[in-house]
Each structure stands twice: as C-alpha cells, then as structure tokens.
Motif scaffolding. Structure first.
Motif, short mmCIF file in Angstrom:
data_model
loop_
_atom_site.label_atom_id
_atom_site.label_comp_id
_atom_site.label_asym_id
_atom_site.label_seq_id
_atom_site.Cartn_x
_atom_site.Cartn_y
_atom_site.Cartn_z
N HIS A 78 0.73 -1.32 0.11
CA HIS A 78 -0.18 0.01 0.04
C HIS A 78 0.73 1.32 0.08
N LYS A 79 2.18 1.28 0.20
CA LYS A 79 2.80 2.23 0.11
C LYS A 79 2.55 3.37 1.32
N CYS A 80 2.12 2.80 2.55
CA CYS A 80 1.58 3.54 3.55
C CYS A 80 2.70 4.68 4.01
N PHE A 81 4.09 4.17 4.01
CA PHE A 81 5.02 4.98 4.43
C PHE A 81 6.20 4.67 3.78
N LYS A 82 7.41 4.98 3.74
CA LYS A 82 8.44 5.02 3.39
C LYS A 82 9.68 4.51 4.22
N ALA A 83 10.56 3.59 3.86
CA ALA A 83 11.61 3.02 4.67
C ALA A 83 12.94 3.15 4.24
#
Length: 346
Positions: free
Chosen positions: A88-93
């Motif tokens: 979902h690409k809810c955040f980046k890491a």
C-alpha cells in the motif's frame, strides 16, 4: 496471503475490453485441485497440531518462548513489510529497515513479498469477486485456505497484468529476496529456528522441528483470518456497502489487521486501524518507533474529520465493538469527503 506453487508466468492477460466486476460476485466454476499444495498444507496442519501437543508434553520453555517471539517477528514481516510498506505504500522506509522487514517477511514465508504484494493489490482492486485471489463470496473455507489448494480463477489470470507492480520490481531488496528465495526461506523459516534450540539448550530434533512447523502454520492461519473472518463477521462502521468488517477476534490475533472495514475504506493509512484503537495495533507502534529513529518516514494518515465524516455518510452506525452512534452529514461535507477520497485512494 500464503505460499503457492503456481508459476507467475501462468498469470496471463487477455487482450480487449474487460467487463467490470461488481462485488459480491462468484460465478459457478469447477475447481481444479493442486495436489502438491493439498499435500503440503495437509502436512503443515497435521505436523503443526503435533507440535502444539508437544508444547504441552515435552518441549522446553526456551523453545516455546523462542517460537512465540518468532511468531510476532514474522507477523510483523507481513503486516508492516509486505502489507503496509510494499503493498500500500503507506510509508517509506530506509534501506536498513527494508532489509530487516525483508528478513522477517522471509521468516513468515507467505511466498516472496513480490507475489504477496501482487495478490494483495488484486484483492483490493477486485475485492470479493472472481478476480480476488481469495474471494470471500465463495465461503469461509475457500477464502481461508481453499484458494491455495486449487487453480487460480481465469478472471484473476486475465486481469492480473493490469496491476501496476513497477515500484516493486524496481526495489532491489525485494528482487534479491525473489532471486534467492529458496536458500533464504530454507535458512530463515526452517533451518535456523530448528537448529538454535538444539544447539543452545539441547532441545530434541523432534521437538525443535515440530515447534517450527507449528509456528509457521500458526502464522499462516492468523493471516488467513484477515482474508476469511474479516470479510464475513463483524461491523461496518465506515462503509456498510462492502464486505470487509471490523472483526474483534482477527484484530487481537493479527497485531492490528482486523480493522478491515476501515482498511478497505482508507487503504493508504499506515495505521490500518480506526481512530482510538491503536493500542491494539502492534504494527502501528512498530512503525511509529522506526519513524522516531528516522528509519520510517512520510507516514500517510487520514484526518480525523474525514474518518468521522465517512462513518456518518456510509457507515452502519457501529464501531469495532458494536456500539451504536448516529450521525448526519450535510451536502458540503459530502463534497469535501468525495474530493479527499478521490485524491488519496490507492
């Protein structure tokens, strides 16, 4: 999601116009059993139950504690890694966190993350239709594990190429996992969890192996609950017109993935949970920790007023626990909500 032995190149696409599928939908079909999967899953279940029996009879406490830790760690490899970060690409890491999540995802072994993400994006685009890999319209058993025991539906095969996977195939961490899937899975999923108890505290091979199998089978089934139970039983506070529900039991088992009506309404929210319930959501707390140290960033959320407005507009008047709350929504709020959702949807 879960391991499947079918080759990815079997997911072909037919040219031409594709009819829109309206959920819930499940046309009649004759299932073709994948006997290798039937045998494999049969072994995991039988050996896993035997491993659970050994927990109460002869397995050492150190082995039990290790496997409880691995259950949590591998679960986070699915919920935080495969689901919220990559699907979902809810955040980046940052790279160190991606590597950690890839290893934990490998420990869970629900196929490679690339395959998991592809299936999950199909699930969201075609929820509860024949193009959904684990179409809950076909009943609890099919959506829980049966979908892995039969050939994929032609609608799924036909439409799969329309899912954008460019971000995933461009990720070197995930392509590395896919390229070296066999040695990685053998090492992290089965060999190390079995060898460590034998080497460090003289556990028997029988106990160590069956504890590993139990841990693996348990992780599979708590993930399966999101596909099955959370599409059948529970409340729909955010959108009563879709099948996914807020399922209390699934929420408690899956570190925060049972807020499924919320998640299908707002799939880009890194919390994957309704307002006020993040204390049940270990996955969110883990992301928050890595955001605090700077390894996770650009966390996507939904403003509280938008969440509440959507509940007023399309919800069934309940919350996760079944409490009633009555709402009204004026025309201006409807327009603002529509604009926000259209701009933000996955």
């Amino acid at each position: 999601m879960a391991p499947c032995t079918e080759k990815e190149d079997e997911l072909i696409t037919c040219e031409g116009s594709i009819e829109k599928l309206i959920a819930p939908q499940a046309n009649k079909r004759k299932h073709q059993i994948v006997y290798m999967n039937l045998f494999t899953f049969g072994y995991w279940y039988i050996a896993g139950l035997y491993g659970l029996y050994l927990f109460f009879t002869s397995t050492k406490w150190s082995t039990i504690i290790l496997n409880i830790f691995l259950i949590i760690a591998s679960g986070l490899g699915i919920t935080v890694g495969a689901h919220r970060l990559w699907a979902h690409k809810c955040f980046k890491a940052k790279l160190p966190l991606q590597i950690i999540l890839m290893i934990l995802n490998t420990l869970a072994f629900q196929n490679t993350a690339i395959t998991w993400v592809r299936d999950h994006r199909m699930h969201h685009k075609f929820t509860d239709t024949d193009a959904d890999p684990h179409n809950a319209t076909r009943g609890f058993f099919f959506s829980h594990v049966g979908w892995l025991l039969v050939k994929k539906h032609p609608e799924l095969m036909k439409r799969s190429k329309h899912i954008d996977m460019s971000d995933i195939y461009g990720n070197p961490v995930l392509t590395f996992q896919k390229k070296y899937a066999f040695p990685l899975v053998a090492t992290f999923t089965f060999i190390l969890p079995t060898v460590v108890p034998i080497y460090f505290w003289d556990e028997s091979l029988n106990n160590a192996w069956h504890a590993t199998v139990f841990r693996y089978a348990y992780n599979l089934n708590i993930t399966f609950l999101v596909n099955s139970a959370a599409h059948m039983w529970g409340y729909r506070p955010y959108d009563k017109n879709i099948q996914p529900t807020q399922n209390i039991f699934t929420t408690l088992c899956t570190f925060g993935e049972g807020f499924h009506n919320y998640h299908h309404t707002f799939p880009w929210d890194y919390r994957a949970a309704e307002l006020g319930n993040n204390y049940l959501n270990l996955s969110t707390k883990v992301i928050d920790f890595f955001a605090w140290i700077g390894w996770a960033y650009d966390l996507k959320t939904v403003p509280a007023d938008i969440v509440n407005s959507r509940a007023k507009r399309t919800g069934d008047g309940t919350d996760l626990w079944g409490g009633n709350h009555k709402h009204t929504l004026d025309e201006k709020e409807n327009r603002e909500l529509d604009d926000y959702v259209h701009k933000s949807a996955f």
